[in-house]
Enzyme design. Structure first.
Site, PDB file in Angstrom:
ATOM      1  N   ASP A   1      63.649  33.853 -92.145  1.00 57.79           N
ATOM      2  CA  ASP A   1      63.963  32.697 -91.307  1.00 57.79           C
ATOM      3  C   ASP A   1      65.304  32.086 -91.720  1.00 57.79           C
ATOM      4  OD1 ASP A   1      63.551  30.679 -89.447  1.00 57.79           O
ATOM      5  OD2 ASP A   1      61.614  30.033 -90.256  1.00 57.79           O
TER       6      ASP A   1
ATOM      7  N   ASP B   1      60.369  29.454 -80.911  1.00 60.29           N
ATOM      8  CA  ASP B   1      59.262  28.613 -81.373  1.00 60.29           C
ATOM      9  C   ASP B   1      58.459  28.094 -80.197  1.00 60.29           C
ATOM     10  OD1 ASP B   1      59.611  28.900 -84.038  1.00 60.29           O
ATOM     11  OD2 ASP B   1      60.559  26.962 -84.388  1.00 60.29           O
TER      12      ASP B   1
HETATM   13  C1  DGJ Z   1      61.036  28.085 -87.845  1.00 59.45           C
HETATM   14  C2  DGJ Z   1      60.266  29.249 -87.325  1.00 59.45           C
HETATM   15  O1  DGJ Z   1      60.688  29.576 -86.041  1.00 59.45           O
HETATM   16  C3  DGJ Z   1      58.781  28.917 -87.355  1.00 59.45           C
HETATM   17  O2  DGJ Z   1      58.059  29.974 -86.800  1.00 59.45           O
HETATM   18  C4  DGJ Z   1      58.375  28.651 -88.774  1.00 59.45           C
HETATM   19  O3  DGJ Z   1      58.499  29.833 -89.533  1.00 59.45           O
HETATM   20  C5  DGJ Z   1      59.207  27.542 -89.367  1.00 59.45           C
HETATM   21  N1  DGJ Z   1      60.612  27.792 -89.210  1.00 59.45           N
HETATM   22  C6  DGJ Z   1      58.898  27.358 -90.828  1.00 59.45           C
HETATM   23  O4  DGJ Z   1      59.718  26.461 -91.433  1.00 59.45           O
END
Ligand code: DGJ
Length: 712
Positions: free
Chosen positions: A455, A525
């Site tokens: 990430d 997300d």
């Molecule tokens: C952003 C990601 O897109 C989410 O799925 C998750 O992993 C969060 N970060 C965690 O901080």
């Protein structure tokens, strides 16, 4: 060389055949390159007039057309701002049927060499192009603009572009179509680390007006760059004609990023991959084939069914809770359990996003048995274990920051936080080693872990680096991408059997360059299934569904069976509190898993056929898409009613099947086991033999189609 010329010697000609389409360049007497032809048959076109009358192949600043922006603008070491390139020679080499064409040019006056490279991939018809600059001038030159391609099109008055970008986080892949008008239209992205939250680096150009799935010219273009990108469309009217000239430039976004280049050091622009297709379906076929062949890792391997805990727990979990979720994941038949953010930090426990980032020691308060206990729990239940990392970032409240405050991206001012964190500077060798070490250490401390989610949750602000001198700070934007790719390559090389998911606050890094070290990406997300259908629709133009992670969540509060049906048309998984589900909901999940098991080979490796568009069709309240087996013996069709219908039920015309085939048809909305709809010929299916489902918002139907026999 051709002999299409009367009184002059034949001009030097360069032809690139990308597989059914291509281009021809020719040099004028001064050696300057011009685009003679482009498009289907463009590699075979005759040179009919003196090349000087054709548009510049790659215009440079100071060229003969003062009215249009250049694709290359350099200030030379001694101050000259113009560049005049002349052809030196063309090198061609072949590799397994594909060709690398390198068109070498040199400035007429100064020791600057520019090579235009094109690499074919004939199986797909996607062409890769990039530009290399090297010089031997008396000091550094400054590259202000360098596009990787700059083709010129003759377009009709209805010419349109489709761009893929919305409001930022959770609004990736928004589909915008617009008619082109005279002037320069710039479609760019910023942010450095997660620019594709703003705009994914893809463009559809329909030079003769709107195309359909099967008809009309469509040019598709992908900038394979993990940083800021820019498309520029320069449209110029033609006197007395309805047609217009359009120059498409594509490459890095030069804003704040001019590059100071020393003598003898090659500078390579990003690869732009592009094709010219008839209809959007052909464009997608081509990009899927090319993406599988040249980009994604292990493209033939079926991707796992993943259960993630993020939307369920966020940072609030402990070992029992995670083991409970692993238990449920195993129970519904998942392949991988992925433990997300929040598992680390000892001095500064990661109980929220404001602490602990950078300290990759397990938080024993939450997980007394450490990661090995979770790997064991998963393994005992027949599930693989996966883990989340964010190696490029740090919280101020961390041991790492206390020890290395000078490791972060910053200029002389106090750096601003974003999501309470700072970005580490990958131009520092010790930072790159640290980042590679994060993954090594985490995997080393949890043997058996075979899946990693990578990430990156902030963009670059306050750009600056102590790795470069004051007069080179603007180089960082390009150098950061290469340095990050270097880290990713090292990680992928060191852990060839670990599957890697790429994520940057959702789909902030979805480019064909960065994905070379990954197997899949977190599409967004935003998992509201209504939005997701449209996002996956747009994203699916460029990527096979195997790469688009799509998890069932509670986002949007939609019916569970609808959410499952939407995730089933991507790389399927759950991010749902499986422990809290009642029996009826669990039954829906189990049914969805059973459908995934029956259809995942089709969804991930089959041919995508778009049937009803939710983004630019006449009734955007509904969508339908199919995935067909390569031998057309089976298919799965997903129908989605997103909102209240705007028009009476559509006819569902299922195409792409074996025209001689007879198929059985089974359908379910996942609220029950479904039922057989009998049999039909491919012709009948293409003619609407299967009725649209009930027209209620947020309902879906999954239709499985299996060939039983060919008709007599
Ligand atoms: C952003 C990601 O897109 C989410 O799925 C998750 O992993 C969060 N970060 C965690 O901080």
């Amino acid at each position: 060389m051709t002999h299409d010329h009367d009184d002059r010697p034949d001009p030097p000609v360069v032809r690139v055949d990308a597989g059914g389409w291509g281009w021809t360049w020719a040099a004028d007497v001064a050696g300057r390159l011009h685009q003679v032809a482009l498009g289907p048959g463009g590699a075979d076109a005759p040179v009919e007039v003196d090349p000087v009358w054709y548009p510049d192949a790659h215009p440079t600043w100071g060229g003969p057309d003062p009215y249009r922006p250049p694709a290359l603008r350099i200030t030379h070491a001694e101050g000259t701002t113009t560049t005049r390139l002349a052809l030196v020679r063309v090198d061609r080499s072949t590799d397994d049927g594909d060709e690398l064409v390198r068109v070498r040019t040199r400035d007429e006056l100064l020791e600057l060499h520019v090579t235009f490279s094109a690499r074919t991939h004939r199986v797909s018809g996607v062409l890769e192009q990039w530009v290399e600059v090297e010089h031997h001038e008396d000091g550094p030159v400054t590259i202000w603009d360098l596009d990787s391609i700059a083709p010129t099109f003759l377009v009709g008055p209805e010419a349109q572009v489709v761009q893929f970008g919305g409001a930022g986080w959770a609004d990736e892949w928004a589909w915008t179509t617009e008619r082109l008008t005279p002037g320069t239209k710039v479609l760019d992205s910023m942010g450095g680390i997660q620019p594709h939250l703003q705009r994914a680096p893809f463009l559809l150009l329909e030079p003769n007006g709107p195309a359909t799935e099967t008809e009309g010219d469509v040019v598709g273009c992908s900038i394979a760059w993990g940083g800021n990108t820019r498309f520029a469309l320069d449209v110029r009217p033609r006197s007395g004609e309805a047609t217009r000239d359009l120059r498409l430039r594509a490459g890095t976004n030069p804003t704040g990023a001019h590059y100071v280049l020393d003598p003898g050091v090659p500078f390579v622009s990003p690869t732009v991959a592009w094709t010219w297709a008839t209809g959007r379906a052909e464009l997608t076929d081509r990009f899927h084939r090319w993406t599988r062949a040249r980009v994604l890792r292990d493209p033939e391997r079926t991707r796992p069914l993943v259960v993630n805990n993020w939307e369920t727990t966020f940072f609030a979990f402990d070992q029992d809770r995670i083991v409970g979720l692993i238990d449920r994941a195993a129970d519904i038949g998942a392949d991988v359990f992925l433990l997300d953010d929040g598992w680390f930090g000892t001095t500064h426990p990661r109980d929220d996003d404001d602490a602990g980032l950078g300290d990759w020691e397990v938080d024993r308060r939450k997980l007394p048995g450490g990661l090995p206990a979770l790997v064991d729990a998963a393994t005992d239940r027949g599930v693989r274990f996966g883990i989340w990392v964010e190696p490029e970032m740090v919280n101020r409240r961390s041991e790492l920051f206390a020890e290395h405050p000078d490791w972060v991206v910053r200029d002389r001012r106090e750096p601003r936080e974003h999501r309470n964190q700072l970005a580490l500077d990958p131009l520092l060798g010790e930072v790159r080693d640290f980042e590679v070490g994060v993954v090594d250490r985490v995997l080393g401390g949890a043997p058996g872990t075979s899946y990693v989610k990578w990430d990156a949750n902030r963009p670059v602000t306050d750009p600056g680096t102590r790795a470069l001198p004051a007069d080179r700070q603007s180089n960082a934007w390009v150098d950061w991408v290469h340095a990050t790719w270097d880290v990713m390559a090292r990680v992928a090389d060191a852990h060839p059997d670990v599957e890697l998911m790429l994520c940057a606050s959702g789909g902030g890094r979805t480019d064909h360059g960065t994905l070379r070290w990954f197997h899949e990406f977190w599409t967004s997300d935003n998992t509201d299934p209504v939005t997701r259908v449209r996002m996956q629709w747009a994203c699916g133009h460029w990527f096979p569904a195997s790469a688009m992670a799509a998890h069932v969540t509670a986002w949007g509060g939609r019916p569970l069976q609808f959410a499952c049906a939407v995730a089933l048309s991507g790389r399927f998984g759950f991010d749902l509190d499986l422990e809290a589900l009642d029996d009826a909901s669990l039954a829906v999940c189990r049914r969805a898993v059973a459908v995934a098991r029956r259809t995942q080979d089709l969804v991930q490796h089959g041919r995508l056929i778009r049937l009803v568009s939710p983004v630019d069709g006449p009734d955007r309240s509904r969508a339908a898409l199919a995935f067909v087996a390569p031998d057309r013996s089976r298919a799965v069709v997903f129908c989605y009613q997103l909102d209240d219908p705007l028009s009476p039920p559509a006819e569902l015309r299922i195409t792409g099947l074996d025209p001689d085939g007879i198929y059985t048809i089974d359908a379910t909305d996942l609220s029950d086991e479904g039922r057989s709809l009998g049999t039909a010929t491919a012709a009948a299916l293409a003619d609407g033999a299967v009725a649209w489902m009930p027209d209620e918002a947020t309902t879906a139907r999954v239709i499985e189609i299996t060939r039983v026999a060919a008709p007599d």
